[in-house]
Scaffold this motif. Structure first.
Motif, mmCIF file in Angstrom:
data_model
loop_
_atom_site.group_PDB
_atom_site.id
_atom_site.type_symbol
_atom_site.label_atom_id
_atom_site.label_comp_id
_atom_site.label_asym_id
_atom_site.label_seq_id
_atom_site.Cartn_x
_atom_site.Cartn_y
_atom_site.Cartn_z
ATOM 1 N N SER A 11 0.829 -1.202 0.000
ATOM 2 C CA SER A 11 0.000 0.000 0.000
ATOM 3 C C SER A 11 0.868 1.259 0.000
ATOM 4 O O SER A 11 0.495 2.268 -0.588
ATOM 5 C CB SER A 11 -0.975 -0.032 1.174
ATOM 6 N N LEU A 21 1.842 2.017 -3.615
ATOM 7 C CA LEU A 21 0.800 2.608 -4.444
ATOM 8 C C LEU A 21 0.769 4.128 -4.258
ATOM 9 O O LEU A 21 0.659 4.881 -5.233
ATOM 10 C CB LEU A 21 -0.550 1.998 -4.051
ATOM 11 N N GLY A 22 0.882 4.565 -2.989
ATOM 12 C CA GLY A 22 0.925 6.007 -2.742
ATOM 13 C C GLY A 22 2.176 6.632 -3.323
ATOM 14 O O GLY A 22 2.126 7.685 -3.970
ATOM 15 N N GLY A 23 3.311 5.946 -3.132
ATOM 16 C CA GLY A 23 4.594 6.469 -3.605
ATOM 17 C C GLY A 23 4.654 6.527 -5.120
ATOM 18 O O GLY A 23 5.258 7.434 -5.691
ATOM 19 N N VAL A 82 2.470 7.355 -7.202
ATOM 20 C CA VAL A 82 1.862 8.594 -7.680
ATOM 21 C C VAL A 82 2.905 9.710 -7.745
ATOM 22 O O VAL A 82 2.979 10.480 -8.708
ATOM 23 C CB VAL A 82 0.695 8.974 -6.747
ATOM 24 N N LEU A 83 3.734 9.779 -6.709
ATOM 25 C CA LEU A 83 4.788 10.789 -6.643
ATOM 26 C C LEU A 83 5.864 10.545 -7.696
ATOM 27 O O LEU A 83 6.261 11.444 -8.441
ATOM 28 C CB LEU A 83 5.473 10.691 -5.277
ATOM 29 N N VAL A 107 -10.125 7.434 -7.554
ATOM 30 C CA VAL A 107 -8.756 6.977 -7.284
ATOM 31 C C VAL A 107 -8.683 6.301 -5.918
ATOM 32 O O VAL A 107 -8.088 5.224 -5.769
ATOM 33 C CB VAL A 107 -7.768 8.164 -7.367
ATOM 34 N N VAL A 108 -9.314 6.918 -4.915
ATOM 35 C CA VAL A 108 -9.300 6.326 -3.574
ATOM 36 C C VAL A 108 -9.920 4.929 -3.627
ATOM 37 O O VAL A 108 -9.384 3.960 -3.094
ATOM 38 C CB VAL A 108 -10.073 7.212 -2.570
ATOM 39 N N ALA A 132 -7.598 2.434 -5.720
ATOM 40 C CA ALA A 132 -6.355 2.137 -5.011
ATOM 41 C C ALA A 132 -6.638 1.274 -3.788
ATOM 42 O O ALA A 132 -5.926 0.303 -3.510
ATOM 43 C CB ALA A 132 -5.668 3.439 -4.593
ATOM 44 N N SER A 133 -7.718 1.593 -3.069
ATOM 45 C CA SER A 133 -8.035 0.819 -1.873
ATOM 46 C C SER A 133 -8.407 -0.609 -2.228
ATOM 47 O O SER A 133 -7.977 -1.556 -1.569
ATOM 48 C CB SER A 133 -9.198 1.465 -1.124
ATOM 49 N N VAL A 153 -5.382 -2.589 -2.874
ATOM 50 C CA VAL A 153 -4.700 -2.991 -1.637
ATOM 51 C C VAL A 153 -5.460 -4.129 -0.955
ATOM 52 O O VAL A 153 -4.859 -5.067 -0.429
ATOM 53 C CB VAL A 153 -4.548 -1.778 -0.693
#
Lengths: 283, 638, 314
Positions: free
Chosen positions: C248, C251-253, C255-256, C285-286, C289-290, C293
């Motif tokens: 998880s 997935l956030g990283g 994006v950056l 997106v939330v 992405a969720s 995960v």
């Protein structure tokens, strides 16, 4: 063991038809099988008597002790302390119960809060149960308590991690003695100790009983230890007391088959007896 | 707590991060003092300059001083960290305490939600929160704080659950302590350590999130600088001024590193405070043994000609352990023999060195412990001291079988019992898979495990303690050893189970003519199963002899006292004989006899010099006491 | 296997419902309404009310949620407030890019982490161990977007070894796909590699301490075999948990990191959407992405059964 058997005549603790069930299985298993930890046991501990509950793991002896201490609510049955019901007394005024019943547990070091000094540990029951709030009075009393368990008074400033197993167990005994209870539940209180230390603590417990006329409910798996300390013994197996009698009767003339097996299994420090090897030679 | 702080600031892992964080805090509090320029003052005469005396880290595209902007940014970092972690602590700890202590439905519902939110991608949730609240650092950090509160709920609850099982919590209830006292005085103080560690780690993580949000332009808005926004700007500036990404990147890295390092140092310090110092010498591989020993030649003093039937001969065994004050001797000058087919007991209290002796014989000493290379351990004619690890493995696989104290912990939980049993057969015996399985079933049958063929497919957690010990015994038999080393094999078992396992072991020794080295603290067990025994005290063998003589007439004062302190089933006297004082630690040295300070018979002569193990008049008996010669032994129980 | 997967997936449905609450709730936590955002500051109250009615924002909340969730299940996540494009179209186009980067990062994290942690544990206390410890401490502290910025500039632009920007799909050219993913994966995966390495080292040391390892050595097994056969599998149980968490984080990283490498993933979209409060996009997106995960965690849960037989039978 002088004149011990008669002590049961003036009962201090009366356990009648005690039953404890635990629900087996997981959290959501509805209608899961019930596990009978204790199935209907009764026994009496007299004033000043030492009563031993002996059994192997899973026999229900510890659960029984927890019920007597008010730490476990029984499924049914009655536990009578003097003229009071333990469950009822615990609900109404747990302080009143614990002024009269105290306990010493198996693991000496884990029984003491590592974040407190010995002085603080001993001051807790003095303040909460006896209302001694004055620091110097509590300290004086704590020193007396340490003296009673044969520990030097400079131990007051120690922390539990700085104590040996034997010393920690003496502090636990001192804490249990603090409110001058009439009954102490000793749950495997010497079984984690080395032989030499164990002998010291057994002797200490015997002396304390002579000095204070406190009663013991001594819960243990080691028959030899129990015999040394107790007047009467109840032998537990799978939640029941299968035999009860005076210590010497249980050890010398057991009638129940399980008691006999249990006794036969206790290793004897005398090679001329050597039953394990003899048994083989004979067979 | 005070001593923990002292230990923290005296180690580099503690003071280096502390100094960095103090510097950072100072910069955050008084940025104007530390900075050389006004952070937002543009200077179009000095655009994108490299490092110089005037601009230490160069300038940006508006001619602003990078160093001063960096210094001023530290305030954002510190404030953001405090906001988020503060929120997390204030919310998380009380909720965690509450659900942990209250339990029941509260616990289940709250933890379900926590687990659910926890498993979602954090940064993306942070995006969502910023989307709601709008860009800006304070809102975002409080939102991040709420997310981080979940960590503290989890941690606090887990600690409450583990601490409340400790007997001292029940003891506190018995002492009359009310609930709020138990929470505040008993539970919380035992949780400070992990909470502080989690706080520092969370500060590090929050800092990274703040930087990431700023980097994306979702955090602090221009013209104010943060490390993240400086990095964002640097992306386009680095082609013209390559230094630009380095100062903010390094500032973030060092600060996060400092928080993490501080957390690690705190964890270590607190673990030591809990008496966990022993952990420093972790159990592991006994590589030390072989390596240390290999460098020396072997000259073995006082080696008597071992009899023809001697299977194992230990001479002058010394094992050293690392302590705070250098190496200490955990086993000292221990010598004994095991004849073929004989059962020899190694008996003593904890701290006597009996288990270390047994492990040394098997070459299985924990990491850090080492056999003195001058010692001699000969097994079946081979010298084990100085062997390499793989040579020792060969000896263990073919000649020596071992049984351990905790049978369920000694079986690998991830592998079937069949695999574990067949493994040595296939490796040492060269058996095929099916032949090994066949033999494994035979072995299980031999040790009295019912339905052996089916049970081969079972995992260790499906066995009770007694049956697991039978499985361990079968495993020890797999290599058809001539010697079994049994280390407290029945201590964890109930007394009736103990008897069955002891009977099995003795029977196997007789049927398969194996010898056994039996380690125990229980004199009763020694009398039941052993032919001879070695009594150990404080690392030394103080007396050896056949059990009949030893129990009837113990010679050494320690053996006498130990025997007399055992509670008996049929004793007439209730009073047990006790030994005052305690067993000395390995690093305690005495001029003379190690038992003298506890011995009732001790005289001046006992303190004069080290005492050696001397033969007595009785055949085959040895004792380590200067007084035994002059005072003939009388009965153990007086 | 498939049945277990389906069963576990079904067990994760309550979690998915919770996520949908969260995602849906976003819209209603915002000050002002979507209509105000669309129409801008100058809009009249009547215009806002009219748009509210068109968008269904005047209905009761539970009705709105029901409509939203049934649409979502059918694959309709609504339209962007700003561009009017279907959110699902945007996601289908861009999410694979983000997933590729996240997957690459996870691969780097697991490969480097497991290898590094194992070597460190076996060389405990020696120079190798200390160097790896230093490496993991640094890896934990270095922000992935900084590494990405430096890699893109030095390796991509200055040295020109690997493409500094852009993305090529695997269907177009597998080789180019991998080539474009190398740097983003490294930038993304290094931090997690440090986390995995720490857990691997700690877990292995812990396991090597256990009595059953001594027992395995007592059987006369070579040390290498003891480690590989008896220690690794047990040591992996906590590592698997950590890998689940890192999935998880990845997935956030991603994006950056994809933003920095100019990759056409959801990163640009989501940051833009956050800044312009384009909530349907953020919601979508939330949600996606969720759910990713959640599926990942189901797979992780299933892998426990392999490593820990007690789970299998429970």
């Amino acid at each position: 063991m002088t004149g011990a058997p008669n002590r049961a005549d003036s009962p201090l603790l009366c356990v009648e038809d005690l039953v404890v069930e635990f629900r087996g299985g997981g959290l959501f298993s509805i209608g899961a099988e019930k596990v009978h930890a204790v199935r209907s046991i009764s026994f009496v501990v007299g004033q000043g008597e030492a009563y031993g509950l002996v059994g192997e793991s899973g026999s229900g002896k510890t659960t029984t002790g927890r019920c007597v201490l008010g730490l476990q609510v029984p499924t049914s049955g009655r536990i009578q302390l003097g003229s009071d019901d333990v469950v009822e007394l615990r609900r109404r005024d747990s302080g009143a119960l614990h002024r009269r019943i105290q306990a010493v547990f198996q693991n000496p070091v884990a029984s003491l809060n590592p974040a407190m000094s010995v002085e603080e540990i001993l001051a807790e029951p003095l303040r909460r149960l006896l209302g001694i709030r004055d620091r110097s009075a509590a300290r004086r009393r704590s020193k007396d308590l340490l003296d009673e368990v044969r520990l030097p008074s400079d131990m007051l400033d120690r922390r539990p991690t700085e104590l040996s197993g034997g010393q920690a167990q003496r502090v636990s005994i001192a804490r249990a003695l603090a409110p001058e209870p009439s009954l102490i539940v000793l749950d495997e209180a010497v079984s984690a100790l080395d032989v030499a230390t164990q002998a010291q603590v057994i002797n200490l417990l015997a002396d304390l009983r002579d000095e204070t006329s406190v009663s013991y409910l001594f819960i243990a798996h080691d028959l030899a230890v129990v015999r040394h300390l107790c007047d009467r013994i109840g032998v537990m197996s799978t939640g029941e007391i299968v035999e009860e009698g005076t210590a010497s009767a249980i050890c010398h003339t057991p009638t129940d088959g399980y008691t006999q097996r249990l006794l036969a299994a206790v290793p004897v420090p005398d090679p001329t007896v050597k039953r394990v090897r003899h048994g083989l030679v004979n067979s | 707590m005070k001593s923990a702080l002292r230990r923290l600031v005296t180690r580099p892992g503690g003071y280096i991060p502390l100094i960095w964080l103090m510097l950072l805090t100072f910069c955050a509090a008084f940025p104007a003092v530390v900075a050389t320029h006004e952070p937002n003052a543009a200077d179009f005469t000095a655009i994108l300059e490299g490092p110089s005396a005037e601009h230490w880290f160069g300038t940006d595209d508006l001619g602003r001083d990078n160093y001063s902007r960096l210094v001023h940014s530290s305030r954002t970092a510190v404030v953001a960290g405090l906001q988020a972690v503060g929120t997390a602590l204030i919310l998380g700890v009380p909720i965690g305490l509450f659900v942990g202590y209250a339990g029941g439905w509260w616990d289940r519902i709250v933890m379900r939600i926590v687990d659910a939110v926890f498993s979602l991608p954090g940064l993306i949730l942070a995006f969502a929160i910023v989307a709601i609240l709008g860009p800006g650092i304070t809102n975002a950090m409080i939102a991040v704080g709420i997310l981080f509160a979940l960590r503290f709920i989890r941690l606090t609850r887990a600690m409450v659950l583990s601490v409340r099982e400790e007997p001292f919590i029940e003891a506190a209830q018995l002492s009359g302590a009310p609930t709020h006292t138990i929470l505040g005085r008993y539970l919380l103080p035992n949780m400070y350590g992990p909470l502080i560690v989690q706080t520092t780690i969370s500060l590090a993580a929050v800092l990274l999130i703040e930087a990431a949000l700023s980097f994306l332009g979702l955090g602090v808005q221009q013209p104010d600088a943060t490390w993240g926004s400086m990095l964002r700007a640097a992306r386009s500036l680095q082609r013209d001024n390559p230094i630009t990404p380095w100062p903010p990147g390094l500032a973030i890295t060092f600060t996060v590193l400092a928080f993490n390092a501080l957390g690690d140092a705190l964890r270590d310090v607190l673990a030591e405070g809990r008496g966990g110092r022993k952990k420093a010498a972790r159990r592991g591989v006994a590589v030390g043994l072989a390596e240390d020993a290999a460098a020396h030649d072997h000259e073995h003093p006082s080696e008597e000609a071992a009899g023809t039937g001697t299977l194992l001969s230990v001479r002058n065994l010394d094992v050293t352990v690392p302590t705070d004050t250098g190496r200490a001797r955990a086993v000292r000058d221990v010598s004994f023999d095991v004849q073929a087919g004989e059962i020899v007991g190694l008996v003593g209290e904890s701290g006597s060195g009996k288990t270390v002796t047994a492990l040394a014989v098997a070459g299985l000493l924990p990491r850090g412990l080492a056999v003195d290379p001058r010692a001699s351990i000969t097994f079946d004619g081979r010298q084990l001291v100085g062997m390499t690890e793989s040579q020792l493995a060969g000896v263990r696989g073919t000649g020596i079988g071992m049984i351990f104290q905790d049978p369920t912990a000694s079986l690998n939980p991830a592998l079937t019992v069949g695999f574990q049993l067949a493994e040595p057969l296939r490796i040492h015996g060269g058996m095929t898979r099916s032949a090994a399985a066949e033999r494994a079933a035979e072995l299980l049958d031999r040790v009295g495990v019912a339905n052996p063929r089916q049970r081969l497919r079972d995992y260790p957690h499906q066995f009770s303690g007694g049956v697991a010990q039978r499985v361990m015994t079968a495993m020890a038999l797999a290599s058809e050893p001539s010697l079994i080393i049994a280390d407290e094999p029945t201590t964890a078992l109930d007394v009736t189970t103990q008897q069955q396992v002891l009977e099995l072991l003795v029977e196997l020794c007789e049927d398969l003519s194996m010898a056994m080295l039996f380690i125990t603290h229980d004199l009763g067990v020694v009398a039941e199963v052993c032919d001879r025994a070695v009594v150990m005290y404080a690392g030394e063998a103080v007396e050896t002899g056949d059990v009949y003589g030893l129990f009837a007439q113990p010679c050494h004062p320690y053996s006498q006292a130990l025997l007399a302190s055992v509670p008996l089933l049929d004793a007439d006297d209730d009073r047990l004989v006790t030994i005052g004082g305690r067993v000395p630690a390995p690093n305690e040295e005495f001029g003379g006899c190690r038992f003298a300070n506890r011995c009732e018979l001790a005289a001046e002569i006992c303190e004069e010099g080290p005492v050696s193990l001397k033969p007595l008049e009785d055949e085959g008996r040895l004792s380590r006491c200067v007084l035994v010669d002059s005072a003939p032994a009388n009965g153990g129980k007086s | 296997m498939v049945r277990t997967f389906a069963y576990r997936l079904a067990a994760a449905v309550p979690l998915a419902v919770l996520v949908s609450f969260l995602a849906f709730g976003l819209v209603h936590l915002i000050p002002g309404s979507a209509s105000e955002t669309i129409l801008g500051d100058g809009a009249t109250l009547e215009a806002v009310a009219e748009l509210d009615r068109q968008l269904g924002l005047d209905r009761p909340l539970h009705e709105q949620y029901w409509n939203w969730v049934t649409d979502a299940v059918r694959g309709d996540l609504g339209r962007s407030v700003i561009t009017s494009r279907h959110v699902s179209d945007t996601l289908i186009e861009r999410y694979p890019v983000t997933l590729s980067v996240a997957g690459g990062g996870l691969l780097v994290a697991v490969a480097i982490g497991v290898a590094g942690g194992t070597v460190a544990a076996l060389r405990q206390g020696r120079l190798t161990d200390r160097l790896i410890s230093l490496g993991t401490a640094t890896g934990l502290a270095v922000p992935n977007f900084w590494v990405a910025v430096l890699l893109a500039f030095y390796v991509g632009v200055q040295l020109g070894w690997l493409p500094a920007v852009g993305y090529v799909g695997p269907t177009e050219s597998l080789f180019e796909w991998v080539k474009h993913l190398i740097m983003p994966s490294i930038a993304l995966g290094l931090g997690s590699a440090a986390v995995v390495a720490r857990q691997m080292r700690g877990g292995l040391l812990d396991v090597l301490d256990r009595p059953y390892i001594t027992a395995a050595r007592a059987k006369g097994l070579r040390y290498r075999r003891v480690v590989v056969v008896h220690a690794m599998k047990n040591a992996f149980i906590p590592v698997v948990t950590v890998i689940g968490f890192q999935a998880s984080v990845m997935l956030g990283g991603a994006v950056l990191v994809e933003l920095i490498f100019g990759m056409p993933g959801i990163g640009v979209q989501v940051v833009g959407a956050v800044l312009s409060q384009d909530l349907p996009v953020v919601q979508g997106v939330v949600m996606v992405a969720s759910l990713t995960v959640i599926v990942m965690n189901v797979l992780i849960d299933m892998s426990y059964a392999y490593f820990d037989p007690r789970v299998r039978l429970a």
